[in-house]
Design an enzyme around this catalytic site. Structure first.
Site, PDB file in Angstrom:
ATOM      1  N   LEU A   8      -4.879   3.011 -14.469  1.00 23.14           N
ATOM      2  CA  LEU A   8      -4.597   1.797 -13.701  1.00 23.14           C
ATOM      3  C   LEU A   8      -3.855   2.200 -12.440  1.00 23.14           C
ATOM      4  O   LEU A   8      -2.837   2.904 -12.510  1.00 23.14           O
ATOM      5  CB  LEU A   8      -3.765   0.829 -14.536  1.00 23.14           C
ATOM      6  CG  LEU A   8      -3.530  -0.571 -13.951  1.00 23.14           C
ATOM      7  CD1 LEU A   8      -3.280  -1.580 -15.081  1.00 23.14           C
ATOM      8  CD2 LEU A   8      -2.356  -0.618 -12.976  1.00 23.14           C
ATOM      9  N   GLY A  11      -2.193  -1.298  -5.824  1.00 26.67           N
ATOM     10  CA  GLY A  11      -2.309  -1.236  -4.370  1.00 26.67           C
ATOM     11  C   GLY A  11      -3.539  -0.497  -3.888  1.00 26.67           C
ATOM     12  O   GLY A  11      -3.443   0.463  -3.114  1.00 26.67           O
ATOM     13  N   SER A  13      -6.391  -1.842  -2.241  1.00 22.14           N
ATOM     14  CA  SER A  13      -7.269  -2.492  -1.264  1.00 22.14           C
ATOM     15  C   SER A  13      -7.520  -1.618  -0.040  1.00 22.14           C
ATOM     16  O   SER A  13      -8.481  -1.843   0.700  1.00 22.14           O
ATOM     17  CB  SER A  13      -6.692  -3.843  -0.825  1.00 22.14           C
ATOM     18  OG  SER A  13      -5.438  -3.673  -0.195  1.00 22.14           O
ATOM     19  N   SER A  14      -6.679  -0.609   0.176  1.00 18.46           N
ATOM     20  CA  SER A  14      -6.838   0.266   1.334  1.00 18.46           C
ATOM     21  C   SER A  14      -6.061   1.555   1.105  1.00 18.46           C
ATOM     22  O   SER A  14      -5.363   1.711   0.097  1.00 18.46           O
ATOM     23  CB  SER A  14      -6.341  -0.423   2.619  1.00 18.46           C
ATOM     24  OG  SER A  14      -4.945  -0.665   2.539  1.00 18.46           O
ATOM     25  N   GLY A  15      -6.197   2.474   2.043  1.00 19.06           N
ATOM     26  CA  GLY A  15      -5.352   3.656   2.093  1.00 19.06           C
ATOM     27  C   GLY A  15      -5.422   4.568   0.884  1.00 19.06           C
ATOM     28  O   GLY A  15      -6.477   4.797   0.297  1.00 19.06           O
ATOM     29  N   GLY A  17      -4.294   4.239  -2.178  1.00 19.10           N
ATOM     30  CA  GLY A  17      -4.696   3.614  -3.432  1.00 19.10           C
ATOM     31  C   GLY A  17      -6.198   3.517  -3.568  1.00 19.10           C
ATOM     32  O   GLY A  17      -6.765   3.797  -4.635  1.00 19.10           O
ATOM     33  N   SER A 141       7.318   9.009  -1.276  1.00 22.14           N
ATOM     34  CA  SER A 141       7.208   9.296   0.152  1.00 22.14           C
ATOM     35  C   SER A 141       8.124  10.468   0.448  1.00 22.14           C
ATOM     36  O   SER A 141       9.083  10.717  -0.302  1.00 22.14           O
ATOM     37  CB  SER A 141       7.648   8.081   0.972  1.00 22.14           C
ATOM     38  OG  SER A 141       7.829   8.406   2.342  1.00 22.14           O
ATOM     39  N   TYR A 154      13.587   0.830   3.309  1.00 25.11           N
ATOM     40  CA  TYR A 154      12.435   1.507   2.715  1.00 25.11           C
ATOM     41  C   TYR A 154      12.858   2.806   2.035  1.00 25.11           C
ATOM     42  O   TYR A 154      12.493   3.068   0.878  1.00 25.11           O
ATOM     43  CB  TYR A 154      11.393   1.784   3.798  1.00 25.11           C
ATOM     44  CG  TYR A 154      10.186   2.545   3.314  1.00 25.11           C
ATOM     45  CD1 TYR A 154       9.193   1.902   2.586  1.00 25.11           C
ATOM     46  CD2 TYR A 154      10.030   3.903   3.597  1.00 25.11           C
ATOM     47  CE1 TYR A 154       8.073   2.599   2.132  1.00 25.11           C
ATOM     48  CE2 TYR A 154       8.921   4.602   3.159  1.00 25.11           C
ATOM     49  CZ  TYR A 154       7.942   3.946   2.427  1.00 25.11           C
ATOM     50  OH  TYR A 154       6.851   4.643   1.987  1.00 25.11           O
TER      51      TYR A 154
END
Length: 281
Positions: A8, A11, A13-15, A17, A141, A154
């Protein structure tokens, strides 16, 4: 139900992920690709179709900031596939601005998605991962090892994730679950665009911090000009997913390794401070 391993990913939808979801399917996994809004699955499904792995992709809604959403998604996964072998915590959100520019609500929002969302998803998944002898892989990150100007909220969230996972790892290992954190640097994706930055407005509101912010933004734009592709950043995540004994900490590029090493070897903090002060002048 299936005997195939199931992962699973949050995130997607893009990038990164999206790239991980497709690459995991290519590696033979059932890839449960989750996102807050499944109407945004078009790019993912197109990429899966181009690589011939659509049959291994399962798109589901999951918002890491909603406990009910996490529980419902995991219930569906176990009902449909009978198992969960890995969780990739990838969902996150950028938050640019220094402390006097951010409200406390802004800071809390950054922590909610980038830290508490990871904690909530991991907590919900652990019973299933214990059953399968699985693993948790969390995309943090380089900002989880090196505090960066105008990224206090962040980086605080990413530092918290790293500390949380570093503490969890030996405990999880006693019940057969591996824990890994993956530290990308700059990645050419929609992550920054999704932060919704209005640079002129940010600069106009920066007051005495405007010169430093201008210098930081110029440096950041340059670094993203030399960014990894999402597929390049995803490759070490797939290695951690499939390795017999994954490392706890993984960087996605030689630059990221060098950058993180500055912090890990910096006992008095002077090396990091010397580096990052140059970003704002």
């Amino acid at each position: 139900m299936t005997s195939e391993k199931t992962v699973l990913i949050t995130g997607t939808s893009s990038g990164i992920g999206l790239a991980v979801a497709v690459a995991a399917a290519q590696a033979g996994w059932t890839s449960v690709a989750t996102m807050r809004d499944t109407a945004k699955a078009g790019a993912l499904l197109k990429a899966a179709a181009e690589l011939g792995v659509t049959d291994r992709i399962r798109v589901k809604r999951l918002d890491v900031a909603e406990a009910d959403s996490i529980a419902a998604c995991l219930d569906e996964v176990i009902t449909e596939h009978g198992r969960l072998d890995a969780l990739v915590n990838n969902a996150g959100a950028a938050r640019v601005g220094t402390l006097e520019q951010l409200s406390l609500d802004d800071v809390r929002a950054a922590m909610e998605v980038n830290f508490f969302g990871v904690v909530a998803a991991t907590r919900a998944a652990l019973p299933h991962l214990r059953a399968s002898g699985g693993r948790v892989i969390t995309v943090t990150s380089v900002g989880g090892a090196v505090g960066q100007p105008f990224n206090e909220a962040y980086c605080a969230a990413k530092f918290a994730v790293e500390g949380f996972m570093e503490s969890l790892a030996p405990v999880a290992a006693t019940v057969g679950v591996d824990v890994t954190v993956v530290e990308p640097g700059a990645v050419d994706s929609e992550f920054v665009a999704n932060a919704g930055l209005d640079i002129p407005t940010l600069l106009a509101a920066a007051g005495p911090y405007a010169p430093a912010l201008q210098a930081y933004l110029a440096r950041t734009q340059q670094s993203f000009g030399n960014a990894q592709t999402p597929a390049e950043a995803a490759a070490p995540i797939i290695e951690a997913l499939t390795a017999d004994r994954p490392a706890f900490r993984v960087q996605t590029s030689a630059w990221a390794r060098e950058f993180v090493a500055t912090s890990l070897a910096d006992l008095d903090g002077s090396a990091v401070q010397s580096l990052t002060r140059d970003w704002v002048r």
